[in-house]
Design a protein around this motif. Structure first.
Motif, mmCIF file in Angstrom:
data_model
loop_
_atom_site.group_PDB
_atom_site.id
_atom_site.type_symbol
_atom_site.label_atom_id
_atom_site.label_comp_id
_atom_site.label_asym_id
_atom_site.label_seq_id
_atom_site.Cartn_x
_atom_site.Cartn_y
_atom_site.Cartn_z
ATOM 1 N N SER A 129 0.834 -1.194 0.000
ATOM 2 C CA SER A 129 0.000 0.000 0.000
ATOM 3 C C SER A 129 0.876 1.254 0.000
ATOM 4 O O SER A 129 1.919 1.294 0.645
ATOM 5 C CB SER A 129 -0.886 0.004 1.237
ATOM 6 O OG SER A 129 -1.514 1.249 1.399
ATOM 7 N N PHE A 130 0.434 2.273 -0.723
ATOM 8 C CA PHE A 130 1.157 3.540 -0.738
ATOM 9 C C PHE A 130 0.909 4.349 0.528
ATOM 10 O O PHE A 130 1.647 5.267 0.829
ATOM 11 C CB PHE A 130 0.767 4.383 -1.953
ATOM 12 C CG PHE A 130 1.283 3.840 -3.245
ATOM 13 C CD1 PHE A 130 2.632 3.907 -3.552
ATOM 14 C CD2 PHE A 130 0.432 3.260 -4.159
ATOM 15 C CE1 PHE A 130 3.128 3.414 -4.739
ATOM 16 C CE2 PHE A 130 0.913 2.767 -5.361
ATOM 17 C CZ PHE A 130 2.257 2.836 -5.650
ATOM 18 N N ALA A 148 2.376 9.188 -0.687
ATOM 19 C CA ALA A 148 2.982 7.876 -0.509
ATOM 20 C C ALA A 148 3.856 7.890 0.727
ATOM 21 O O ALA A 148 4.244 8.954 1.218
ATOM 22 C CB ALA A 148 3.824 7.519 -1.732
ATOM 23 N N GLN A 157 8.626 5.063 -0.354
ATOM 24 C CA GLN A 157 8.205 4.900 -1.752
ATOM 25 C C GLN A 157 8.262 6.208 -2.536
ATOM 26 O O GLN A 157 8.356 6.197 -3.760
ATOM 27 C CB GLN A 157 6.768 4.370 -1.799
ATOM 28 C CG GLN A 157 6.605 3.038 -1.134
ATOM 29 C CD GLN A 157 5.149 2.728 -0.868
ATOM 30 O OE1 GLN A 157 4.377 3.609 -0.476
ATOM 31 N NE2 GLN A 157 4.764 1.491 -1.079
ATOM 32 N N LEU A 217 8.950 7.069 -6.711
ATOM 33 C CA LEU A 217 7.861 7.610 -7.530
ATOM 34 C C LEU A 217 8.257 8.923 -8.193
ATOM 35 O O LEU A 217 7.963 9.150 -9.374
ATOM 36 C CB LEU A 217 6.610 7.808 -6.667
ATOM 37 C CG LEU A 217 5.944 6.533 -6.158
ATOM 38 C CD1 LEU A 217 4.913 6.870 -5.091
ATOM 39 C CD2 LEU A 217 5.304 5.770 -7.313
ATOM 40 N N GLY A 273 0.026 7.050 -4.460
ATOM 41 C CA GLY A 273 1.043 6.697 -5.449
ATOM 42 C C GLY A 273 1.280 7.757 -6.502
ATOM 43 O O GLY A 273 2.136 7.584 -7.370
ATOM 44 N N GLU A 274 0.566 8.870 -6.452
ATOM 45 C CA GLU A 274 0.749 9.947 -7.424
ATOM 46 C C GLU A 274 1.670 11.027 -6.850
ATOM 47 O O GLU A 274 1.775 11.184 -5.633
ATOM 48 C CB GLU A 274 -0.585 10.572 -7.815
ATOM 49 C CG GLU A 274 -1.445 9.651 -8.643
ATOM 50 C CD GLU A 274 -2.739 10.301 -9.102
ATOM 51 O OE1 GLU A 274 -3.245 9.863 -10.121
ATOM 52 O OE2 GLU A 274 -3.235 11.228 -8.423
#
Length: 79
Positions: A4-5, A29, A33, A37, A71-72
């Motif tokens: 999971s982010f 995130a 992470q 990204l 995640g963006e």
């Protein structure tokens, strides 16, 4: 199963190796992470590091207006 982010904002500073240009990016995130990204979005030859910061309520509200999904990433500024 994919990791999971998370749901926290992380600020990442990226710097160009060629001319020392610096940019700040926002990632929705986990810090572990966020660097990966952001590096996926900038040109090759840039380095990145998480900027440790405790965000104020006002900053969190402002960042939520960007409407990122987990995640963006989003570029905040460049110098």
């Amino acid at each position: 199963m994919a990791e999971s982010f998370g749901s926290e904002f992380t600020i990442v500073e990226v710097t160009s190796d060629s001319d020392s240009t610096t940019e700040l990016w926002l990632a929705l995130a986990k810090p572990s992470q966020a660097v990966t990204l952001v590096l996926a979005e900038v040109p090759e030859g840039w380095t990145a590091q998480v900027i440790p910061a405790v965000l104020t309520e006002k900053q969190l509200r402002m960042f939520e207006q960007v409407k990122l999904n987990p995640g963006e990433v989003y570029r905040l500024s460049s110098e």
